[in-house]
Structure formats: C-alpha cells, structure tokens
Design a protein around this motif. Structure first.
Motif, PDB file in Angstrom:
ATOM      1  N   MET A   1       0.848  -1.199   0.000  1.00 37.53           N
ATOM      2  CA  MET A   1       0.000   0.000   0.000  1.00 37.53           C
ATOM      3  C   MET A   1       0.888   1.256   0.000  1.00 37.53           C
ATOM      4  O   MET A   1       1.885   1.324   0.709  1.00 37.53           O
ATOM      5  CB  MET A   1      -0.875  -0.028   1.248  1.00 37.53           C
ATOM      6  CG  MET A   1      -2.076   0.853   1.226  1.00 37.53           C
ATOM      7  SD  MET A   1      -3.320   0.395   0.012  1.00 37.53           S
ATOM      8  CE  MET A   1      -3.972  -1.131   0.630  1.00 37.53           C
TER       9      MET A   1
ATOM     10  N   SER B   1      -2.603   5.815  -1.150  1.00 38.09           N
ATOM     11  CA  SER B   1      -3.800   4.990  -0.935  1.00 38.09           C
ATOM     12  C   SER B   1      -4.298   5.113   0.500  1.00 38.09           C
ATOM     13  O   SER B   1      -5.500   5.214   0.750  1.00 38.09           O
ATOM     14  CB  SER B   1      -3.494   3.528  -1.269  1.00 38.09           C
ATOM     15  OG  SER B   1      -3.229   3.404  -2.648  1.00 38.09           O
TER      16      SER B   1
ATOM     17  N   ALA C   1      -7.180  -4.953  -7.469  1.00 39.92           N
ATOM     18  CA  ALA C   1      -6.298  -3.797  -7.265  1.00 39.92           C
ATOM     19  C   ALA C   1      -4.999  -3.968  -8.043  1.00 39.92           C
ATOM     20  O   ALA C   1      -4.577  -5.090  -8.341  1.00 39.92           O
ATOM     21  CB  ALA C   1      -5.986  -3.644  -5.778  1.00 39.92           C
TER      22      ALA C   1
ATOM     23  N   ARG D   1       1.689  -1.588  -6.278  1.00 35.51           N
ATOM     24  CA  ARG D   1       2.240  -0.238  -6.219  1.00 35.51           C
ATOM     25  C   ARG D   1       3.013   0.100  -7.492  1.00 35.51           C
ATOM     26  O   ARG D   1       3.147   1.262  -7.855  1.00 35.51           O
ATOM     27  CB  ARG D   1       3.144  -0.047  -5.000  1.00 35.51           C
ATOM     28  CG  ARG D   1       4.401  -0.869  -5.017  1.00 35.51           C
ATOM     29  CD  ARG D   1       5.434  -0.413  -3.976  1.00 35.51           C
ATOM     30  NE  ARG D   1       4.900  -0.372  -2.632  1.00 35.51           N
ATOM     31  CZ  ARG D   1       5.658  -0.367  -1.544  1.00 35.51           C
ATOM     32  NH1 ARG D   1       6.983  -0.397  -1.655  1.00 35.51           N
ATOM     33  NH2 ARG D   1       5.130  -0.331  -0.349  1.00 35.51           N
TER      34      ARG D   1
ATOM     35  N   GLN E   1       0.524   1.384 -10.536  1.00 33.57           N
ATOM     36  CA  GLN E   1      -0.359   2.541 -10.391  1.00 33.57           C
ATOM     37  C   GLN E   1       0.171   3.718 -11.193  1.00 33.57           C
ATOM     38  O   GLN E   1       1.371   4.025 -11.133  1.00 33.57           O
ATOM     39  CB  GLN E   1      -0.494   2.910  -8.918  1.00 33.57           C
ATOM     40  CG  GLN E   1      -1.036   1.741  -8.115  1.00 33.57           C
ATOM     41  CD  GLN E   1      -1.330   2.079  -6.669  1.00 33.57           C
ATOM     42  OE1 GLN E   1      -1.307   3.230  -6.287  1.00 33.57           O
ATOM     43  NE2 GLN E   1      -1.615   1.072  -5.881  1.00 33.57           N
TER      44      GLN E   1
ATOM     45  N   GLU F   1      -5.318   1.486  -6.059  1.00 30.30           N
ATOM     46  CA  GLU F   1      -6.127   1.381  -4.838  1.00 30.30           C
ATOM     47  C   GLU F   1      -6.766   2.723  -4.466  1.00 30.30           C
ATOM     48  O   GLU F   1      -7.945   2.782  -4.092  1.00 30.30           O
ATOM     49  CB  GLU F   1      -5.263   0.857  -3.683  1.00 30.30           C
ATOM     50  CG  GLU F   1      -4.482  -0.392  -4.063  1.00 30.30           C
ATOM     51  CD  GLU F   1      -4.640  -1.537  -3.098  1.00 30.30           C
ATOM     52  OE1 GLU F   1      -5.696  -1.685  -2.489  1.00 30.30           O
ATOM     53  OE2 GLU F   1      -3.672  -2.295  -2.961  1.00 30.30           O
ATOM     54  N   TRP F   2      -5.981   3.796  -4.540  1.00 34.09           N
ATOM     55  CA  TRP F   2      -6.545   5.084  -4.123  1.00 34.09           C
ATOM     56  C   TRP F   2      -7.681   5.508  -5.042  1.00 34.09           C
ATOM     57  O   TRP F   2      -8.653   6.131  -4.602  1.00 34.09           O
ATOM     58  CB  TRP F   2      -5.465   6.158  -4.018  1.00 34.09           C
ATOM     59  CG  TRP F   2      -4.768   6.567  -5.282  1.00 34.09           C
ATOM     60  CD1 TRP F   2      -3.584   6.096  -5.753  1.00 34.09           C
ATOM     61  CD2 TRP F   2      -5.211   7.549  -6.240  1.00 34.09           C
ATOM     62  NE1 TRP F   2      -3.257   6.710  -6.935  1.00 34.09           N
ATOM     63  CE2 TRP F   2      -4.239   7.614  -7.256  1.00 34.09           C
ATOM     64  CE3 TRP F   2      -6.329   8.382  -6.337  1.00 34.09           C
ATOM     65  CZ2 TRP F   2      -4.343   8.463  -8.353  1.00 34.09           C
ATOM     66  CZ3 TRP F   2      -6.438   9.247  -7.427  1.00 34.09           C
ATOM     67  CH2 TRP F   2      -5.450   9.270  -8.422  1.00 34.09           C
TER      68      TRP F   2
END
Ligand code: SF4
Length: 739
Positions: A154, A158, A504, A507, A510, A540-541
């Motif tokens: 994460m 996020s 998702a 990292r 993204q 995720e965010w």
C-alpha cells in the motif's frame, strides 16, 4: 576490527541457514515469463517487502546492493498473470486450498460479486460493482460502515485517500495493519517522548557501541539489516539480544552481499538474555535497579531533559530481586551483566518488534524500554536511538496518513480543532467521535453492528485470534468488499447479502507511481513501472475515491484527485510533517521527515519539552504447574503470507512445536513425537522439535497458532491483541497397527 567468523567451512555448508543464492536462481525461474518487467521492478521500484526501504536495489544507509530473499519471494505477486475467473464459480472447491495455493492461482483481474445463496462469484463491470457498493453505503448509517487497510504494498497515497474517503462518508471507523504490529510502540513512544516513530536512522547502528534487540529477529524479518550489523560489528559494535529464544540468525549469519561473510559467516550477538515470554519489564526494572544502586544513571540528562524519574526510582528500589528474577526468568547477575554492558556504552540503539508489542501489556513493555533508554540519554544523539522496527513496507505510513480511528494524520488526533482545520483543506468537516479499531470492527460485525466492511488487503481470518469467531463475524456483514491483488480465504466466507471483489493494482502498476515511508521515516518515491497490466485492476486510491464519488456525486469535487501528484500535494498541506512529498516524482526521490534523528539535543516535543519516565510494574508471570507459556513465531513467511514449509533459520517445519530440551525431558517426550497442544479454547496437533528456548516457554508458528489465542485480551491503551496463551502439551499415541 574484523567481524568474527562462524567457522572455516565455506558458505556454512551443512549448517541450518537460508540458501540465498539458490533462492535467487529459483526466483529467476519463477519470474521467467516477464524478465524485463521483473528486472525493472527490482531496478527502479521501492521494495514492497519489509519496511527497511530501498530505491531500486540501493538504500541510503550504505553503498552496495540491497536485495534479499524476502523481496525475491514476493516478486511473483507482482509479475504473475491473471487467474482464470471460472475457478471462482464454486467457492467450495477452493475452501480446501491453502492460502499459498489461492495466491498461486493468479491475480484478480476483474470485479466479481457473489450474492447470498450463490455457489460462487461471477464477473461484473466496474460500473456495476461500484453501483452495488454505493447503494449499500448510501443507505447505511455512517457508524455501520468500516474500513481496514493492510500494508501489502500500500502506498501513502492509498492510505491517505482511504482515510479521507472514510471521513467523507461520515465515519472514523478506519484502521490499518499497524494495529496488530506496532500500535503499542506508537502509543508508548508518543506518551513518553512525544514522537511515534523511530528516533534514529539505520546509519546510527553502524559504529554505535551497543545495539540491543528486544523481541526482534531481524535476520528473519528485515534480512538486509544483517549487512548493517556486519559493518557495525566491524566498527566494534556490541550486540545484545533480549528474547526467550536464542535466535540462530542473530547468533550467526552468512550475509550474502558481503563476500567474506557469505563465505565464512559472521557472529553477531555478544550476549543473549533469554527472558521469560513477557518478562521484559521485570528484566528492565532489574537492570535499572542495578544502575541506580551503582550510580550508572546519567543524572545530568535525567535532571535536564526528563520528568518522573524519582517516582520510578522509588518503585524499583522496593521491587525485590526475588520477584524480578521470578518474573523475568533471569538471575540478578544477568541483569547486572546487561547493566554493565550498557554502562560501558557511550552510544546505544534499542530495537524492538512483535516480541515486545504482542502482549496485553505491550504499551508498558515499550515504556519500560523508553525508561531504560532515558536513563542513559540515548535519544537525540548520533549513533543512539529508540527504534520500533517495522515489518511490512508501507505500514509506517498507514497511521501517519490518517488510516487510523483516532488520528486524522501524523500529529492530528481526532478532535474538534483538528476537524475544523481539515475542513479548511478538504471543504467538509470530518466526524470527531473516535472510530473502531480492527478488533472493535470484528466484534461489531459479530454483534450485527456493521452493514459494510471494506477491506483493502489483509485477511482477518489469518491475523486475528479465534479464527472461527472471525469467520462468524465476517459472515454477518451484509456487504463485504475485498479489494486485493490475489484471492484470500476470507473472500470465501459466505455472504450475508453480497461479497464484492475489487481487483487492485500493485504499487508498481499505479499510474504516476506512489510513495512509501520506511521505519527510519524516509519517504521514498516508487515510480510506475512500464509493462504488462492485469485485466481491469485499478489503483487502490482511485477505487476508494470512485466509490466515494458514486455515493455522494453532489460532493464529488471534494474527494476527487486527478492523479498521484494531486494526492501528494494535498498530503503536504494536510500533514505538514510530510511537507516535501509533493516534490517526489522520480526514482531515487526521497526525504526523511524529522531529519536523521528526532529529539536532537534532548528536546522532546512534549508540553514541557521533557521526556517522561513511567512507573511500569512487571505483569504477573505465573505459569501453573503442568502448563507452558505459548508464543507465536514467524518462519519463511511475510506476515500471514507463508512462502515455505521450512523456517530456514531454525530448520523447523510449520507444524513443529518448539520446546527446550529440559521441558521435553520432563514430559518424557523426544524430538519428533506427535503432540497435542491445547487449552480451553482449542487444540493444535504438531510435532515436537527441540529448540534453544527458555524452560516453560514454547512456540508454534503464526497464524496456525491463532486457534489457541483468546480474543478479547488486548492492551487497553491501543487494543493490540495478546498473542500468547497458557497451554498443555501431551503426546498423541501412535495409531495401533491392525493385525
Ligand atoms: S530487507 Fe526488506 S526492504 Fe530490504 S530487500 Fe529485503 S524485504 Fe526489501
């Protein structure tokens, strides 16, 4: 000064130890389908393993390659292909699979839904998935909605957006995975020295006169620290270990990135202090008692920079040696040896982990360590510090970004003035009632008090005590949302109304990259890695944000971010300690908030500028006759992700019950005997394995051992579950052969 070698046999052949070079070859094979993508992740990404932190394969502590088998073992999660969603059509077929097997099926590629009564999941569009979630959230009172955010890769972005979205929807019920890790550390440190993170940098280890590990096994959990320890030893650093188990990795290790050590090994620990599980406070008070009696306390530092020492002195002077010995499990001579070692050190760093925090008195444990540190002023000086070393990459940022039921962000507890302040930045006022912790969420779910539980990563079934209770709780939540990259066993729990799976991105996938905070408070930028993407998985965010926009479209502008840069720009305003995060844009960009050391010069961010000693009394440590004190340990795993059946540092298997030779003899058992470990809660079948652990203490692996851990026993100050239990051990008779 040469660091002491283990022996003359090259590469420790024949020793129980990790085989790092073999792991490198195995990983290369496992990631062969996407060699360029894999290489770019390693070369440019911030490691998503532990919270030591890297930029590519470098770090800010020393030159040379920074890489370990934990990172290599996690790589397939980042490079594997999508799962065939047809396997989800019947969850019964998946229930017999291990979590490792579920992960190996592949990445979640599409949003999926399973409604009550349906045998499995089927694919739906993002539009439909967000629509189902939004309708339920909109019709639920805010205090019946809860969020949990794990640390699996994460990013700070996020966490921040999740925290803001929870408040946008009217609730402070948001928690993160630092709860079952270091919540006692943040609480204990904040109460005593006014900061809630490591006061020093890893570089302070190297050349420090003394490093003490309390309940921490860094070769297992943060393997590259062994390289730091190698160079520390070369500069004459002494290492002491306070732990019930004489951890082999801290005794000796073959550091793969240091040729000399890789070949002949390095001896690390100069002294082991095998305390009783939970005996740390008694041990530390005993050490302080010696220091007070001999005038080894730094009186000038205590007088100029602290309060509360006299009260502590008075209590400790009245504690009897007999009680301190009984409760710590160590003789007063051992406490003297530690005190003398500490007295001789001009500089020292104290490092601790779950062996300290996983207790119903975890906060007191941390405060006892702080007492010991303050007694010789080892805070705010070069090569000195207090370091609660973190497990998972990103976990440090979880609470600091506000994914926390009692904090809007680092330095801003949930209260009216801080809600007013955030209203000025966010355009809406967050709620001011404290939210529920992870433990509270499960209790609320069990009592039918939650309508929506949104879990980004994590698996309560495998991390919280009493898995059956947790399963019942999850099954009672009308809408569960599991946002993840792979399948977990918790997703298979039957729905009360519906279960949604939100796929998702990692990292590395993204758009615009993301940031992560390490244990030493360094905020790293991890760039987006070009290469293959998985189905319709999203950042995720963005998923948190898109749900919020669907729930309250009329206020969507208050929660919308165009990209990661926009999130970082707002973080810098909302959480001023992170000022500078808005400038992180490329690989290698990083800053350390607070600088290399906090509390420099003995100035503490407390109302009076002084650190606080705390009177902490040893908890009761009576083990009834015929019983043992059980604690849980980690092997070849990363948090609840088990990567191998054998713990390479100890040579033990997952089902082994680790016990000292003396205790095994008293039970008339020998290594390899099948045993039943039980208490009034449950039982566990395992095989006895002799280990260098102090008498009357035993260990089994976690999370398997959770069946013996009682829920509801938590540290009242932070709701950290106590992961220890009293148990009985008895042999399981061998089955009779039929004639
Ligand atoms: S020690 Fe931690 S940060 Fe470093 S490579 Fe290994 S898992 Fe990653």
């Amino acid at each position: 000064m040469p660091a002491e070698r283990v022996g003359g046999i090259p590469f420790g052949l024949g020793s129980t130890k990790p085989h790092n070079y073999w792991e490198v070859m195995r990983t290369a094979w496992e990631n062969k389908r996407h060699p360029l993508f894999t290489w770019r992740i390693l070369r440019d990404g911030v490691c998503d393993g532990c919270a030591l932190g890297t930029t590519g394969m470098r770090d800010f502590t020393m030159k040379g390659i920074h890489l370990c088998t934990v990172r290599l073992n996690l790589l397939p999660l980042n490079t594997m292909g999508p799962l065939d969603t047809r396997v989800l059509e019947d969850v019964n077929a998946l229930r017999s699979m291990s979590s490792k097997g579920l992960r190996a099926l592949g990445r979640l590629p599409y949003p999926m839904v399973r409604r009550r009564g349906e045998p499995g999941f089927h694919r739906i569009s993002w539009d439909d998935a967000l629509g189902i979630a939004a309708r339920r959230v909109r019709t639920s009172p805010p205090d019946r909605i809860a969020f949990f955010v794990t640390s699996r890769g994460m990013t700070n972005e996020s966490y921040y957006v999740a925290g803001k979205v929870a408040r946008f929807l009217g609730t402070n019920h948001i928690d993160n995975s630092s709860r079952p890790c270091h919540s006692p550390s943040t609480t204990g440190l904040k109460d005593t020295i006014g900061v809630a993170a490591s006061t020093c940098s890893y570089a302070d280890w190297i050349g420090s006169d003394l490093i003490v590990f309390f309940g921490s096994d860094v070769p297992n959990n943060q393997p590259v620290t062994t390289k730091y320890l190698y160079y520390a030893k070369k500069q004459g650093t002494k290492i002491a270990v306070v732990n019930p188990m004489r951890e082999p990795g801290l005794e000796r290790y073959w550091v793969p990135s240091v040729p000399n050590s890789a070949l002949f090994g390095t001896r690390f620990a100069d002294a082991f202090f095998p305390v009783h599980t939970g005996g740390d406070i008694a041990f530390i008070n005993g050490v302080l008692k010696h220091m007070i009696e001999r005038g080894w306390v730094d009186d000038a530092f205590v007088a100029d920079h602290t309060t509360g020492f006299e009260a502590l002195r008075e209590v400790i002077e009245h504690e009897s040696w007999e009680e301190l010995e009984r409760q710590s499990g160590l003789r007063r001579q051992a406490m003297f040896d530690f005190a003398e070692m500490y007295m001789r050190a001009r500089t020292a760093v104290f490092v601790w982990s779950m062996g300290i925090t996983h207790h119903r008195f975890g906060v007191d444990n941390v405060k006892a360590i702080v007492n010991l540190g303050l007694a010789r002023g080892i805070v705010g000086r070069v090569q000195c510090g207090l370091m609660p070393i973190r497990g998972h990459s990103g976990v440090q940022g979880g609470s600091e970004m506000g994914a926390n039921p009692k904090d809007f962000g680092l330095g801003f507890p949930v209260n009216d003035p801080n809600a007013d302040r955030l209203q000025g930045i966010w355009g809406f006022r967050p709620p001011t009632a404290h939210g529920m912790t992870a433990v509270g969420m499960i209790d609320a779910a069990h009592a039918g008090g939650l309508d929506v539980l949104y879990m980004a990563g994590g698996n309560f079934l495998e991390t919280l005590p009493e898995p059956e209770y947790v399963r019942e709780a999850l099954a009672r939540v009308p809408l569960r949302i599991h946002q993840d990259i792979v399948l977990t066993s918790a997703m298979l729990v039957d729905p009360s109304y519906a279960v949604l799976l939100f796929p998702a991105q990692t990292r590395y996938e993204q758009r615009g990259g993301g940031t992560q905070t390490s244990t030493e408070r360094r905020v790293y930028f991890s760039p987006e890695i070009p290469g293959r993407r998985i189905g319709e998985a999203r950042a995720e965010w963005e998923i948190f944000m898109q749900l919020a926009e669907r729930v309250r479209p009329e206020a969507a502008h208050q929660i919308h971010f165009e990209d990661g840069n926009a999130v970082r720009a707002e973080i810098a305003k909302a959480i001023p300690a992170y000022d500078g995060i808005e400038n992180l844009r490329e690989k290698g960009d990083a800053f350390q908030y607070g600088g290399p050391r906090l509390c420099e010069g003995g100035i503490f961010p407390m109302p009076d500028g002084r650190a606080r000693f705390t009177v902490v009394s040893p908890p009761d440590a009576i083990i009834p006759d015929g019983q043992f004190l059980l604690s849980t340990r980690r092997g070849k795993q990363f948090n609840s992700m088990i990567q191998g059946e054998i713990d390479p540092l100890l040579g033990a298997r997952r089902r082994d019950v680790l016990i000292g030779a003396e205790d095994a003899a008293s039970l008339k058992l020998v290594e390899g005997d099948d045993v039943l470990v039980s208490n009034d809660l449950g039982s566990y079948r395992g095989q006895l394995r002799l280990a260098p652990i102090r008498p009357r203490n035993v260990q089994i692996y976690w999370p398997e051992g959770n069946v013996l851990i009682r829920r509801g026993i938590v540290d009242p100050a932070c709701e950290m579950p106590d992961y220890n239990a009293l148990v009985r051990i008895e042999p399981i008779p061998a089955p009779r052969r039929s004639s």
